[in-house]
Design a protein around this motif. Structure first.
Motif, PDB file in Angstrom:
ATOM      1  N   GLY A 121      14.712  57.147  44.763  1.00  0.00           N
ATOM      2  CA  GLY A 121      14.697  55.708  44.967  1.00  0.00           C
ATOM      3  C   GLY A 121      15.882  55.201  45.757  1.00  0.00           C
ATOM      4  N   PRO A 122      15.870  53.911  46.033  1.00  0.00           N
ATOM      5  CA  PRO A 122      16.910  53.302  46.859  1.00  0.00           C
ATOM      6  C   PRO A 122      18.314  53.438  46.275  1.00  0.00           C
ATOM      7  N   SER A 123      18.440  53.390  44.983  1.00  0.00           N
ATOM      8  CA  SER A 123      19.759  53.510  44.366  1.00  0.00           C
ATOM      9  C   SER A 123      20.368  54.889  44.644  1.00  0.00           C
ATOM     10  N   ALA A 124      19.542  55.928  44.566  1.00  0.00           N
ATOM     11  CA  ALA A 124      20.027  57.284  44.836  1.00  0.00           C
ATOM     12  C   ALA A 124      20.411  57.434  46.308  1.00  0.00           C
ATOM     13  N   ILE A 125      19.628  56.838  47.179  1.00  0.00           N
ATOM     14  CA  ILE A 125      19.939  56.905  48.616  1.00  0.00           C
ATOM     15  C   ILE A 125      21.249  56.176  48.891  1.00  0.00           C
ATOM     16  N   LEU A 126      21.435  55.035  48.278  1.00  0.00           N
ATOM     17  CA  LEU A 126      22.668  54.267  48.468  1.00  0.00           C
ATOM     18  C   LEU A 126      23.873  55.044  47.948  1.00  0.00           C
ATOM     19  N   ASP A 127      23.723  55.688  46.799  1.00  0.00           N
ATOM     20  CA  ASP A 127      24.815  56.515  46.268  1.00  0.00           C
ATOM     21  C   ASP A 127      25.145  57.663  47.215  1.00  0.00           C
ATOM     22  N   ALA A 128      24.108  58.339  47.706  1.00  0.00           N
ATOM     23  CA  ALA A 128      24.330  59.467  48.619  1.00  0.00           C
ATOM     24  C   ALA A 128      24.976  58.999  49.918  1.00  0.00           C
ATOM     25  N   LEU A 129      24.544  57.868  50.437  1.00  0.00           N
ATOM     26  CA  LEU A 129      25.135  57.327  51.655  1.00  0.00           C
ATOM     27  C   LEU A 129      26.594  56.957  51.428  1.00  0.00           C
ATOM     28  N   HIS A 130      26.880  56.383  50.280  1.00  0.00           N
ATOM     29  CA  HIS A 130      28.266  56.035  49.951  1.00  0.00           C
ATOM     30  C   HIS A 130      29.135  57.287  49.914  1.00  0.00           C
ATOM     31  N   GLN A 131      28.625  58.351  49.294  1.00  0.00           N
ATOM     32  CA  GLN A 131      29.384  59.598  49.222  1.00  0.00           C
ATOM     33  C   GLN A 131      29.586  60.194  50.608  1.00  0.00           C
ATOM     34  N   ALA A 132      28.549  60.160  51.427  1.00  0.00           N
ATOM     35  CA  ALA A 132      28.666  60.715  52.780  1.00  0.00           C
ATOM     36  C   ALA A 132      29.671  59.919  53.615  1.00  0.00           C
ATOM     37  N   LEU A 133      29.620  58.618  53.506  1.00  0.00           N
ATOM     38  CA  LEU A 133      30.547  57.790  54.275  1.00  0.00           C
ATOM     39  C   LEU A 133      31.974  57.926  53.762  1.00  0.00           C
ATOM     40  N   ALA A 134      32.134  57.966  52.459  1.00  0.00           N
ATOM     41  CA  ALA A 134      33.479  58.108  51.891  1.00  0.00           C
ATOM     42  C   ALA A 134      34.089  59.460  52.239  1.00  0.00           C
ATOM     43  N   GLY A 135      33.244  60.458  52.412  1.00  0.00           N
ATOM     44  CA  GLY A 135      33.744  61.789  52.760  1.00  0.00           C
ATOM     45  C   GLY A 135      33.881  62.006  54.260  1.00  0.00           C
ATOM     46  N   CYS A 136      33.616  61.009  55.043  1.00  0.00           N
ATOM     47  CA  CYS A 136      33.682  61.137  56.506  1.00  0.00           C
ATOM     48  C   CYS A 136      35.127  61.359  56.951  1.00  0.00           C
ATOM     49  N   GLU A 137      35.329  62.372  57.790  1.00  0.00           N
ATOM     50  CA  GLU A 137      36.677  62.728  58.273  1.00  0.00           C
ATOM     51  C   GLU A 137      37.311  61.602  59.072  1.00  0.00           C
ATOM     52  N   LEU A 138      36.523  60.871  59.837  1.00  0.00           N
ATOM     53  CA  LEU A 138      37.081  59.814  60.673  1.00  0.00           C
ATOM     54  C   LEU A 138      37.748  58.719  59.849  1.00  0.00           C
ATOM     55  N   LEU A 139      37.243  58.466  58.675  1.00  0.00           N
ATOM     56  CA  LEU A 139      37.829  57.424  57.830  1.00  0.00           C
ATOM     57  C   LEU A 139      39.105  57.901  57.140  1.00  0.00           C
ATOM     58  N   ARG A 140      39.258  59.198  56.978  1.00  0.00           N
ATOM     59  CA  ARG A 140      40.431  59.725  56.293  1.00  0.00           C
ATOM     60  C   ARG A 140      41.660  59.740  57.186  1.00  0.00           C
ATOM     61  N   ARG A 141      41.461  60.001  58.454  1.00  0.00           N
ATOM     62  CA  ARG A 141      42.622  60.068  59.338  1.00  0.00           C
ATOM     63  C   ARG A 141      42.890  58.699  59.952  1.00  0.00           C
ATOM     64  N   GLN A 142      44.134  58.423  60.140  1.00  0.00           N
ATOM     65  CA  GLN A 142      44.554  57.154  60.722  1.00  0.00           C
ATOM     66  C   GLN A 142      44.634  57.314  62.229  1.00  0.00           C
ATOM     67  N   PRO A 143      44.407  56.236  62.983  1.00  0.00           N
ATOM     68  CA  PRO A 143      44.543  56.346  64.433  1.00  0.00           C
ATOM     69  C   PRO A 143      45.974  56.736  64.786  1.00  0.00           C
ATOM     70  N   SER A 144      46.100  57.702  65.713  1.00  0.00           N
ATOM     71  CA  SER A 144      47.419  58.240  66.046  1.00  0.00           C
ATOM     72  C   SER A 144      48.278  57.233  66.793  1.00  0.00           C
ATOM     73  N   ASP A 145      47.688  56.441  67.652  1.00  0.00           N
ATOM     74  CA  ASP A 145      48.458  55.481  68.425  1.00  0.00           C
ATOM     75  C   ASP A 145      47.821  54.106  68.281  1.00  0.00           C
ATOM     76  N   PRO A 146      48.509  53.173  67.608  1.00  0.00           N
ATOM     77  CA  PRO A 146      47.905  51.861  67.415  1.00  0.00           C
ATOM     78  C   PRO A 146      47.677  51.119  68.728  1.00  0.00           C
ATOM     79  N   ALA A 147      48.389  51.455  69.779  1.00  0.00           N
ATOM     80  CA  ALA A 147      48.211  50.767  71.055  1.00  0.00           C
ATOM     81  C   ALA A 147      46.879  51.139  71.701  1.00  0.00           C
ATOM     82  N   THR A 148      46.343  52.331  71.375  1.00  0.00           N
ATOM     83  CA  THR A 148      45.081  52.746  71.975  1.00  0.00           C
ATOM     84  C   THR A 148      43.892  52.084  71.299  1.00  0.00           C
TER      85      THR A 148
END
Length: 161
Positions: A121-148
């Motif tokens: 159901g939708p609740s399980a899909i939302l949970d799985a999407l939340h886990q996938a997004l929270a585990g995304c590497e791009l969100l864990r690392r900070q941008p190296s140069d704020p000017a870029t």
């Protein structure tokens, strides 16, 4: 009640005796009348009282179900807000639409997999999407140069010159 008799003379002892007798009479009257103090005179009144008690119990159960549903919807809303915020953060990091789409499709495929049949159901899909997004590497690392990083505009429809 003779414990209080030593405070005064014979008058107090008599008054205490009368008080004891009056209390005993009142207790007996309460026992015959019942706890409510009102006797039901007809079977119709008794049936009406029973119907009202059943209706009251039904309303309590309904209220409990509504409260449970409210809590469930509140938790679902919080999860949805988290997912949308994570998606917005990924979009702000200029992740491609293709990568976002792939992430979403992989999550949907994983939820469709019979091995993941814990909660359909939708609740399980939302949970799985939340886990996938929270585990995304791009969100864990900070941008190296704020000017870029592109400056955030208050209104995405406005173009600065």
């Amino acid at each position: 009640m003779t414990y209080f008799g030593h405070f005064g003379g014979i008058d107090h002892t008599c008054a205490l005796g009368e008080l004891e007798a009056r209390i005993a009479m009142l207790v007996e009257q309460l026992g015959t009348l019942g706890c409510g103090g009102k006797t039901l005179e007809t079977p119709r009144e008794e049936a009406e009282l029973q119907r009202k008690e059943e209706e009251n119990q039904h309303l309590r159960l309904e209220l409990q179900m509504v409260e449970t549903e409210r809590v469930r919807l509140s938790l679902l809303e919080e999860k949805l807000v988290d997912v949308l915020q994570l998606l917005q953060r990924l979009r702000d990091l200029k992740i491609s639409k293709r990568a976002l789409g792939k992430l979403l499709l992989n999550t949907l495929d994983a939820c469709r997999d019979p091995a993941h049949a814990g909660r359909p159901g939708p609740s399980a899909i939302l949970d799985a999407l939340h886990q996938a997004l929270a585990g995304c590497e791009l969100l864990r690392r900070q941008p190296s140069d704020p000017a870029t990083a592109a400056p955030a505009l208050p209104n995405p429809l406005l173009i600065s010159c």
